[in-house]
Design a protein around this motif. Sequence first.
Motif, PDB file in Angstrom:
ATOM      1  N   SER A  28      -9.597   0.176   3.464  1.00  0.00           N
ATOM      2  CA  SER A  28      -9.128  -0.499   2.255  1.00  0.00           C
ATOM      3  C   SER A  28      -7.722  -1.064   2.448  1.00  0.00           C
ATOM      4  CB  SER A  28      -9.147   0.467   1.063  1.00  0.00           C
ATOM      5  OG  SER A  28      -8.169   1.476   1.205  1.00  0.00           O
ATOM      6  N   ASP A  36      -5.704   6.306   0.317  1.00  0.00           N
ATOM      7  CA  ASP A  36      -6.656   5.205   0.466  1.00  0.00           C
ATOM      8  C   ASP A  36      -7.288   5.318   1.847  1.00  0.00           C
ATOM      9  OD1 ASP A  36      -6.125   4.149  -1.957  1.00  0.00           O
ATOM     10  OD2 ASP A  36      -4.798   2.571  -1.259  1.00  0.00           O
ATOM     11  N   GLN A  71      -8.150  -4.200   4.589  1.00  0.00           N
ATOM     12  CA  GLN A  71      -8.695  -5.311   3.811  1.00  0.00           C
ATOM     13  C   GLN A  71      -7.635  -5.916   2.900  1.00  0.00           C
ATOM     14  OE1 GLN A  71     -11.626  -6.823   4.243  1.00  0.00           O
ATOM     15  NE2 GLN A  71     -11.883  -5.380   5.949  1.00  0.00           N
ATOM     16  N   LYS A  72      -6.774  -5.091   2.336  1.00  0.00           N
ATOM     17  CA  LYS A  72      -5.711  -5.614   1.471  1.00  0.00           C
ATOM     18  C   LYS A  72      -4.751  -6.479   2.281  1.00  0.00           C
ATOM     19  CE  LYS A  72      -4.007  -3.101  -1.868  1.00  0.00           C
ATOM     20  NZ  LYS A  72      -3.244  -2.079  -2.652  1.00  0.00           N
ATOM     21  N   SER A 111       0.853  -1.197   0.000  1.00  0.00           N
ATOM     22  CA  SER A 111       0.000   0.000   0.000  1.00  0.00           C
ATOM     23  C   SER A 111       0.883   1.239   0.000  1.00  0.00           C
ATOM     24  CB  SER A 111      -0.917   0.034   1.226  1.00  0.00           C
ATOM     25  OG  SER A 111      -1.899  -0.977   1.165  1.00  0.00           O
TER      26      SER A 111
END
Length: 319
Positions: free
Chosen positions: A200, A196, A203-204, A188
């Motif tokens: 999110s 972001d 969740q990644k 990320s």
Amino acid sequence: MKKIGVLTSGGDAPGMNAAVRAVVRNAIYNDIEVYGVYNGYEGLMEGNIKQMVIGSVGDIIQRGGTILYSARSEKFKTDEGQQQAIEQMKKIGLEGLIVIGGDGSFRGASKLTEKGFPCIGVPGTIDNDISGTDYTIGFDTALNTIVDAVDKIRDTATSHERTYVVEVMGRDAGDLALWAGLANGAESILIPEKTDNFESVVQKLKRGQARGKKHSIIILAEGVGNGVEYGKAIEEATNMETRVTVLGHIQRGGSPSGYDRVLASRLGAKAVDLLIEGKGGRMVGVENNVVVHHDIHEVLAKKHQVNMNMYNLSNQLSI
């Protein structure tokens, strides 16, 4: 034009010395006396100005930092401070000034130009946050410093099966984080221009964990938030062991890369050429590998744009 000055201002950046070298030597090549201003605008107001010769810039092209030193000055932002600086330059007979630095430095150069003293800006900042140029002096070196550091961090992250949040510089711009994140394969990348949402990112991380991924790298631009706080939030939300590294001022130091040395040499020499042509209130830059120059007021009025195609690519590659 027979006498010009050169100063460095704001945060130091690798390649500033290479730019100073180019200014001094191109000026002398064109039979112009060149004077170094020490300690930025503060030194300009105090008259800390000394003539430079060819030997003054010998063996500095490979050195980080700036031999002219740098300082921030609140007084110079006032009309009184600017007039004081102009009087100091008049004593020596300077007819133009080259300012190597970022947008704050360029505002000073703009004010001096408005008062009848021609200045040329040379973009020197690791943040790469100046419009009118594809790259600023120091960005490439800082980027490579980050890439090297994150490579080492990934070795530890892999060995201990941890998530690492790495906070990088960039002020309010995300270029350093974006380029480093893409180069390092970060899971990320968080930049001011396109943050972001926290969920999110979580969740990644969880998707990766579900498929057996045991470590992750998150690159956080300082303009987004505090790395330590973000790391704590990640650990609480995922129950994954998380560590935080704030790279800090290590990103500003070190010997400039080959690219930064060449860029600084090209831009520094062009700044002298513009003064010879009688032009002031300009900033030199590079666009599509061509040296260009823009009105410094227009540069300050525009906001640097991050490459969103690169950001989208980083998301596609970090699934």
